[in-house]
Design an enzyme around this catalytic site. Structure first.
Site, PDB file in Angstrom:
ATOM      1  CD  GLU A  65      -9.725  20.551  24.942  1.00 65.12           C
ATOM      2  OE1 GLU A  65      -9.046  19.896  24.120  1.00 65.12           O
ATOM      3  OE2 GLU A  65      -9.775  20.299  26.211  1.00 65.12           O
TER       4      GLU A  65
ATOM      5  CG  HIS B 201       0.724  19.539  24.150  1.00 65.89           C
ATOM      6  ND1 HIS B 201       0.485  19.924  25.232  1.00 65.89           N
ATOM      7  CD2 HIS B 201      -0.473  19.184  23.775  1.00 65.89           C
ATOM      8  CE1 HIS B 201      -0.566  19.531  26.053  1.00 65.89           C
ATOM      9  NE2 HIS B 201      -1.308  19.121  24.715  1.00 65.89           N
TER      10      HIS B 201
ATOM     11  NE  ARG C  68      -2.794  15.016  21.221  1.00 64.80           N
ATOM     12  CZ  ARG C  68      -3.224  15.761  22.294  1.00 64.80           C
ATOM     13  NH1 ARG C  68      -4.447  15.150  22.734  1.00 64.80           N
ATOM     14  NH2 ARG C  68      -2.784  16.790  22.790  1.00 64.80           N
TER      15      ARG C  68
HETATM   16  C1  SIN Z   1      -5.696  21.254  26.456  1.00 62.88           C
HETATM   17  O1  SIN Z   1      -6.127  21.232  27.541  1.00 62.88           O
HETATM   18  O2  SIN Z   1      -5.560  22.121  25.869  1.00 62.88           O
HETATM   19  C2  SIN Z   1      -4.761  19.987  26.111  1.00 62.88           C
HETATM   20  C3  SIN Z   1      -5.587  18.894  25.688  1.00 62.88           C
HETATM   21  C4  SIN Z   1      -5.134  17.919  24.914  1.00 62.88           C
HETATM   22  O3  SIN Z   1      -3.690  18.162  24.434  1.00 62.88           O
HETATM   23  O4  SIN Z   1      -5.657  17.254  24.417  1.00 62.88           O
END
Ligand code: SIN
Length: 573
Positions: A127, A357, A392
């Site tokens: 990610e 978020h 974060r």
């Molecule tokens: C995501 O799956 O993009 C969210 C993961 C996160 O907010 O850490």
């Protein structure tokens, strides 16, 4: 009892426990399980059903140095870079070094992660901001749901008392000012209807985030900042509330979409999806060495900039090249959500835009999860441990919930061992006459509009001043209207308080750093490499001060007691 409290009826019932845990996500249920395993009588209070919190919506997964060649040190480096100079390095070190074993214990508790069919090894994805594959996932893109399932089952098997459909109201304190339980309101029928109290020696807030302070968010409807608001009223410090993370890729459902919006996980980009504009141009390529996998704040800004340049309401995420099979197996939840809204990611790019978020800030804690009020702990999104800094790192939140839950449980267990008789609350904490004025139910939508317009992804002194003035007007209206107590007005009052703090902190921080983007102060300013701390004065005005550096006070885990973290370095500004 000192402090400010919500206007609410006097508690009509009470139960006793050693520990009351407020919230039932990964953080709350892990604290509950670990405290119960150590012999404590635990009561879990949750606002909806046990499995209804934010955890179950987590898609991408949980980050930990589990892969071959990966190390906690590399995870630390990526976390510090994403945090834009404001992480507390000691807190991050605790997270990344204790993380892998905490995940293994979660697996031992029953969580089933996706594994390689041949080797049985946990599968890892990438990610934003991670320089390697480090994210464990479950059910493809249903990681939070699986973790929630496993923990709820374990809590039920352990016979832990739970009170569902309960909105926490205020902290009870004993004569020494130590936390002695909470008041709460249970919606429904039965013995524990209406306002009651759970008396306990330790109170753990694990209430999740405050995404509902904005019009469009990935957070569920229950995320109304109740824990941060309670902590403020109880006199605790909160920190870093200006750092609201806007997820770059949230399914765009139109300009007037409100409330919880479907997330399109960063893992989709981790597996190779491209961000493109309406002309098919990959605008993140060349903007950052990690392109679409840059840290989240950079991708959100990249999207916003391109939207502004083109006057477009959204961008697109293109993953048609995955093909139907991969979509169905790897991202079944997202595929279903898109199709439910008439978009087929197998054949067309997905319209996406940033939405609120994650709250990187929250109730200020030390490394044992202790707030500045003795006996009051905070864990997970409601807390500000210093792990996230100004932004974060993706998928560090479930890990933070796990690691700091275990630290809190160790500390609470020690406190209980040392403690004598249960403390008695000095007062019931609520009565019909003396609570703070309440905002009316209608204020919720107004607060969301004000915050989205004035304190969203892009902010300026002007937009924040406007937001502050409009929030002050709602506060004045509340004083004049004398709203009756009730769930909607308590939630609106909590939203109003956290919105006021967020705006005050965003106004004070005259720089751009991490997910705080000031158009009128577009550069990072090293004079601001420190945290803003906010408390609520008895007259309900806000006291804002700053720490001297980015570090929070020295680690206090595992003991001694009582908490000392009110004494960290600071200067009043
Ligand atoms: C995501 O799956 O993009 C969210 C993961 C996160 O907010 O850490």
């Amino acid at each position: 009892m000192t402090g400010i409290r919500l206007h609410a009826p006097r508690p009509g019932w009470s139960v006793d426990a050693d520990v009351v845990v407020v919230g039932s996500g990964v953080a709350g249920l892990t604290v509950a399980l670990r405290c119960a395993a150590a012999g404590a009588k635990v009561t879990v209070v949750t606002k909806a059903l046990l499995d209804d919190g934010s955890t179950r919506w987590a898609q991408g997964g949980i980050a930990a140095a589990l892969g071959e060649g990966d190390t906690p040190e590399q995870h630390l480096d990526d976390t510090l870079v994403a945090g834009a100079g404001l992480c507390d390095e000691e807190a991050v070190r605790a997270l990344v070094t204790e993380g892998p074993d905490a995940v293994r214990r979660l697996i031992a508790t029953g969580a089933r992660f996706d594994t390689d069919a041949d080797t049985g090894a946990v599968l890892l994805t990438r990610e934003g901001g991670h320089h390697r594959r480090r994210i464990a996932h479950a059910g493809g893109d249903a990681t939070g749901a699986e973790i929630s399932r496993a923990l709820v089952e374990a809590v039920r098997a352990a016979g832990i008392e739970t009170i569902e459909h309960a909105l926490v109201l205020d902290l009870l304190k004993d004569a020494d000012g130590r936390a002695a339980g909470v008041t709460l309101h249970v919606m429904g029928e039965g013995e524990r209807d209406g306002v009651g109290a759970v008396r306990a020696r330790a109170v753990v807030l694990a209430t999740g985030g405050m995404g509902q302070v904005f019009s469009a968010t990935t957070n569920p409807a229950v995320s109304t900042g109740d824990g941060v608001a309670l902590a403020l009223r109880a006199g605790a410090e909160v920190s870093d509330l200006e750092f609201v993370q806007f997820h770059p890729t949230v399914l765009w459902l139109g300009p007037d979409a409100e409330g919880q919006q479907p997330l399109v996980s960063e893992a989709v980009r981790g597996e190779g999806a491209h961000l493109v504009d309406a002309n098919g141009h990959r605008f993140m390529v060349g903007a950052h060495e990690l392109a679409e996998l840059a840290p989240r704040d950079i991708v959100a800004k990249g999207i916003m900039r391109r939207m502004q340049e083109l006057g477009a309401p959204h961008m697109y995420l293109d993953a048609r090249h995955f093909g139907a099979r991969m979509w169905e197996q790897r991202f079944p939840t997202i595929l279903a959500a898109c199709r439910a809204h008439g978009i087929d990611p197998v054949t067309e790019p997905i319209p996406v835009a940033p939405a609120a978020h994650y709250a990187s800030g929250g109730v200020r804690t030390d490394l044992a999860g202790r707030s500045s009020v003795p006996g009051l702990y905070a864990c997970g999104e409601v807390a500000c441990t210093g792990v996230h800094g100004a932004n974060r790192l993706a998928s560090n939140s479930l890990l933070e919930g796990l690691v700091f839950a275990e630290r809190i449980a160790a500390d609470v267990t020690e406190v209980l061992r040392e403690a004598g008789a249960p403390p008695r609350p000095a007062a019931t904490g609520t009565d019909t006459g003396a609570g703070t004025v309440l905002a009316g139910p209608k204020a919720r939508l107004e607060i969301q509009r004000i915050m989205s317009e004035g304190a969203g992804v892009l902010r300026s002194r002007e937009s924040l001043d406007r937001a502050a003035a409009e929030l002050a007007r709602i506060d004045d209206d509340a004083a004049a209207a004398l709203e009756a107590p009730g769930t909607e007005s308590w939630e609106a009052t909590n939203l109003l308080l956290v919105a006021r703090v967020l705006v005050a902190a965003a106004l004070r921080r005259e720089e751009t750093r991490g997910c705080h983007w000031r158009e009128d102060a577009p550069d990072r300013d090293d004079a601001w490499r420190r945290h803003l701390l906010v408390t609520l004065r008895p007259d309900r005005t806000l006291a804002v001060s700053t720490t001297e550096t980015a570090a929070f006070p020295p680690a206090a885990a595992p003991t001694p007691h009582p908490p000392t973290n009110g004494a960290h370095p600071r200067s009043t500004t």
